[in-house]
Write a protein that holds these residues in place. Structure first.
Motif, PDB file in Angstrom:
ATOM      1  N   TYR A 249     -25.478  21.611 -21.016  1.00 48.65           N
ATOM      2  CA  TYR A 249     -24.772  22.875 -21.202  1.00 48.65           C
ATOM      3  C   TYR A 249     -23.294  22.543 -21.377  1.00 48.65           C
ATOM      4  CZ  TYR A 249     -22.655  27.358 -20.748  1.00 48.65           C
ATOM      5  OH  TYR A 249     -21.905  28.478 -21.023  1.00 48.65           O
ATOM      6  N   MET A 250     -22.726  22.984 -22.494  1.00 50.03           N
ATOM      7  CA  MET A 250     -21.355  22.621 -22.850  1.00 50.03           C
ATOM      8  C   MET A 250     -20.430  23.807 -22.615  1.00 50.03           C
ATOM      9  SD  MET A 250     -22.129  19.562 -23.773  1.00 50.03           S
ATOM     10  CE  MET A 250     -20.753  18.850 -24.646  1.00 50.03           C
ATOM     11  N   GLY A 251     -19.772  23.816 -21.460  1.00 49.34           N
ATOM     12  CA  GLY A 251     -18.771  24.842 -21.189  1.00 49.34           C
ATOM     13  C   GLY A 251     -17.541  24.635 -22.051  1.00 49.34           C
ATOM     14  N   ASP A 252     -16.655  25.610 -22.050  1.00 46.66           N
ATOM     15  CA  ASP A 252     -15.483  25.545 -22.929  1.00 46.66           C
ATOM     16  C   ASP A 252     -14.598  24.335 -22.646  1.00 46.66           C
ATOM     17  OD1 ASP A 252     -16.175  27.735 -24.389  1.00 46.66           O
ATOM     18  OD2 ASP A 252     -14.900  29.148 -23.292  1.00 46.66           O
ATOM     19  N   HIS A 253     -14.595  23.842 -21.396  1.00 43.61           N
ATOM     20  CA  HIS A 253     -13.743  22.692 -21.092  1.00 43.61           C
ATOM     21  C   HIS A 253     -14.170  21.453 -21.871  1.00 43.61           C
ATOM     22  CE1 HIS A 253     -17.146  21.956 -18.391  1.00 43.61           C
ATOM     23  NE2 HIS A 253     -16.757  20.701 -18.326  1.00 43.61           N
ATOM     24  N   ASP A 280     -27.096  20.094 -27.375  1.00 41.00           N
ATOM     25  CA  ASP A 280     -25.900  20.634 -26.747  1.00 41.00           C
ATOM     26  C   ASP A 280     -25.953  22.154 -26.857  1.00 41.00           C
ATOM     27  OD1 ASP A 280     -25.013  18.082 -26.221  1.00 41.00           O
ATOM     28  OD2 ASP A 280     -23.807  17.965 -28.048  1.00 41.00           O
ATOM     29  N   ILE A 281     -25.891  22.830 -25.717  1.00 35.17           N
ATOM     30  CA  ILE A 281     -26.087  24.280 -25.680  1.00 35.17           C
ATOM     31  C   ILE A 281     -24.830  24.949 -25.148  1.00 35.17           C
ATOM     32  CG2 ILE A 281     -27.482  26.140 -24.680  1.00 35.17           C
ATOM     33  CD1 ILE A 281     -29.808  24.128 -24.603  1.00 35.17           C
ATOM     34  N   SER A 282     -24.338  25.953 -25.879  1.00 33.89           N
ATOM     35  CA  SER A 282     -23.113  26.659 -25.514  1.00 33.89           C
ATOM     36  C   SER A 282     -23.434  28.014 -24.897  1.00 33.89           C
ATOM     37  CB  SER A 282     -22.236  26.865 -26.753  1.00 33.89           C
ATOM     38  OG  SER A 282     -22.829  27.834 -27.617  1.00 33.89           O
ATOM     39  N   SER A 283     -22.398  28.709 -24.442  1.00 31.16           N
ATOM     40  CA  SER A 283     -22.587  30.049 -23.879  1.00 31.16           C
ATOM     41  C   SER A 283     -23.121  31.009 -24.930  1.00 31.16           C
ATOM     42  CB  SER A 283     -21.274  30.579 -23.293  1.00 31.16           C
ATOM     43  OG  SER A 283     -20.265  30.633 -24.280  1.00 31.16           O
ATOM     44  N   ASP A 284     -22.690  30.860 -26.187  1.00 31.09           N
ATOM     45  CA  ASP A 284     -23.211  31.716 -27.259  1.00 31.09           C
ATOM     46  C   ASP A 284     -24.702  31.472 -27.463  1.00 31.09           C
ATOM     47  OD1 ASP A 284     -20.770  32.865 -27.634  1.00 31.09           O
ATOM     48  OD2 ASP A 284     -20.359  31.935 -29.575  1.00 31.09           O
ATOM     49  N   ASP A 285     -25.115  30.203 -27.419  1.00 26.69           N
ATOM     50  CA  ASP A 285     -26.537  29.885 -27.556  1.00 26.69           C
ATOM     51  C   ASP A 285     -27.349  30.569 -26.464  1.00 26.69           C
ATOM     52  OD1 ASP A 285     -26.086  28.163 -29.725  1.00 26.69           O
ATOM     53  OD2 ASP A 285     -25.683  26.477 -28.390  1.00 26.69           O
ATOM     54  N   LEU A 286     -26.780  30.611 -25.278  1.00 22.90           N
ATOM     55  CA  LEU A 286     -27.489  31.164 -24.122  1.00 22.90           C
ATOM     56  C   LEU A 286     -27.468  32.684 -24.109  1.00 22.90           C
ATOM     57  CD1 LEU A 286     -28.927  30.710 -21.421  1.00 22.90           C
ATOM     58  CD2 LEU A 286     -26.685  30.369 -20.360  1.00 22.90           C
ATOM     59  N   GLU A 287     -26.321  33.280 -24.441  1.00 22.08           N
ATOM     60  CA  GLU A 287     -26.144  34.717 -24.275  1.00 22.08           C
ATOM     61  C   GLU A 287     -26.398  35.530 -25.548  1.00 22.08           C
ATOM     62  OE1 GLU A 287     -22.187  34.948 -22.761  1.00 22.08           O
ATOM     63  OE2 GLU A 287     -22.650  33.681 -21.026  1.00 22.08           O
ATOM     64  N   LEU A 288     -26.066  34.959 -26.712  1.00 18.23           N
ATOM     65  CA  LEU A 288     -26.175  35.720 -27.960  1.00 18.23           C
ATOM     66  C   LEU A 288     -27.447  35.415 -28.740  1.00 18.23           C
ATOM     67  CD1 LEU A 288     -22.487  35.483 -29.274  1.00 18.23           C
ATOM     68  CD2 LEU A 288     -23.523  37.193 -27.774  1.00 18.23           C
ATOM     69  N   ARG A 289     -27.981  34.222 -28.605  1.00 18.76           N
ATOM     70  CA  ARG A 289     -29.169  33.852 -29.380  1.00 18.76           C
ATOM     71  C   ARG A 289     -30.171  33.076 -28.525  1.00 18.76           C
ATOM     72  NH1 ARG A 289     -24.552  31.954 -31.962  1.00 18.76           N
ATOM     73  NH2 ARG A 289     -23.965  29.811 -31.386  1.00 18.76           N
ATOM     74  N   PRO A 290     -30.622  33.682 -27.429  1.00 13.29           N
ATOM     75  CA  PRO A 290     -31.540  32.959 -26.533  1.00 13.29           C
ATOM     76  C   PRO A 290     -32.864  32.589 -27.181  1.00 13.29           C
ATOM     77  CG  PRO A 290     -31.372  35.282 -25.924  1.00 13.29           C
ATOM     78  CD  PRO A 290     -30.307  35.031 -26.924  1.00 13.29           C
ATOM     79  N   LEU A 291     -33.420  33.471 -28.033  1.00 14.16           N
ATOM     80  CA  LEU A 291     -34.698  33.144 -28.671  1.00 14.16           C
ATOM     81  C   LEU A 291     -34.557  31.955 -29.608  1.00 14.16           C
ATOM     82  CD1 LEU A 291     -36.289  36.633 -29.437  1.00 14.16           C
ATOM     83  CD2 LEU A 291     -37.189  34.838 -27.940  1.00 14.16           C
TER      84      LEU A 291
END
Length: 322
Positions: A249-253, A280-291
């Motif tokens: 999981y790749m946070g903004d830092h 590599d998974i970002s917050s957008d991957d998790l929150e905006l496009r989970p499927l």
């Protein structure tokens, strides 16, 4: 304009009692200065907006024997990740019957039935045991936030620095068993089924839940990869070792700090040189496009030879597994 008399160094930047100030030689007039606030009777603190932790410190000045910080306030003291809106609320203090709760502005007092709850001190501050605090949070948090809190309490930072976590899953179960009928107890029982040791951030927990609730294999958390010489190459947030597939999981830092970004690139290259496939998974991957994210993980696993059942997604799928 008359210059304000400085406070003694021992009182600067913190809450203190009027008695303590007088003993330090502070005059009554100085205690009325506009740089000080009166959060509670007989207490002075720096003026201005106060965080939840600072308001807890304000009340610590006048806390009495038998009172313990609890609920949101204890969780904040432990470092539990919490929704910001809850931290904007009042300080919570509990005491055990037959003691009677006081009425203090800005503080919610709770009277508890003694049921074997444990209490102690953290940095000299009286507080309920983390497992019992977690049960109290069940009446205040959503299910996923409660799981995030549980993951934090049973993991802490141990995978990195070997410091023992604040509690264990067995202690959470025991605390739930001692609180039948308490507010949120059904949520606590449901959360126990999904809490796991290993997640090191709220987003890592959310990603783990997304994967597991969809029916994909449960990832191994904090999986360490070593090279042929036995040297540690990487510790992946999650992995499926039998298929050499892992994720970070790749946070903004990871993006905003140049050295972190470059180290991430080098580590990923070394991981893939050893035959691994890393997502590599970002917050957008998790929150905006989970499927779409689930499909990416499933494709990598399928390409590596995994046999997968159809992906489920959503609340209905989660309820069925319960």
């Amino acid at each position: 304009m008359r210059r304000r008399t400085p406070l003694p160094d021992s009182l600067v930047g913190r809450a203190f009692s009027i008695e303590e100030a007088r003993e330090a030689g502070v005059s009554p007039a100085r205690l009325s200065g506009n740089d000080l606030s009166t959060p509670h009777r007989g207490v002075r603190a720096p003026a201005g907006e106060r965080t939840h932790g600072q308001r807890r410190e304000d009340y610590t000045v006048r806390i009495v024997n038998g009172e313990y910080f609890s609920h949101i306030t204890a969780a904040e003291l432990f470092g539990v990740p919490l929704p910001a809106e809850l931290l904007a609320g009042p300080v919570h203090v509990s005491m055990f019957r037959p003691q009677r709760a006081r009425q203090v502005r800005g503080v919610i007092h709770h009277e508890l039935e003694p049921r074997g709850q444990l209490a102690g001190h953290v940095s000299g501050v009286p507080v309920l045991h983390p497992a019992f605090v977690w049960v109290q949070l069940a009446g205040l948090l959503s299910l996923d936030d409660l799981i995030i809190a549980g993951d934090f309490l049973v993991t802490g930072s141990e995978p990195f620095d070997e410091r023992p976590p604040l509690t264990t899953i067995d202690e959470l179960r025991s605390a739930v068993a001692q609180a039948p009928g308490s507010r949120g107890i059904r949520a606590a029982r449901a959360a126990l089924e999904e809490i796991r040791y290993g997640c090191l951030s709220p987003q890592e927990t959310r990603l783990r839940l997304l994967i597991e609730r969809a029916g994909l294999p449960a990832p191994e958390l904090n999986h360490r990869i070593y090279d042929e010489r036995g040297s540690l190459v990487a510790m992946l947030d999650g992995a499926f070792p039998e298929h050499f597939v892992g994720y970070e999981y790749m946070g903004d830092h990871h993006r905003t700090k140049k050295s972190t970004y470059r180290n991430d690139m080098l580590r990923r290259a070394r991981v893939e040189d050893l035959g691994w496939s890393q997502l590599d998974i970002s917050s957008d991957d998790l929150e905006l496009r989970p499927l779409e994210t689930l499909a990416r993980i499933a494709r990598r696993l399928h390409s590596a030879g995994a046999t997968l059942r159809p992906i489920e997604y959503g609340v209905d799928a989660r309820k069925r597994r319960r």
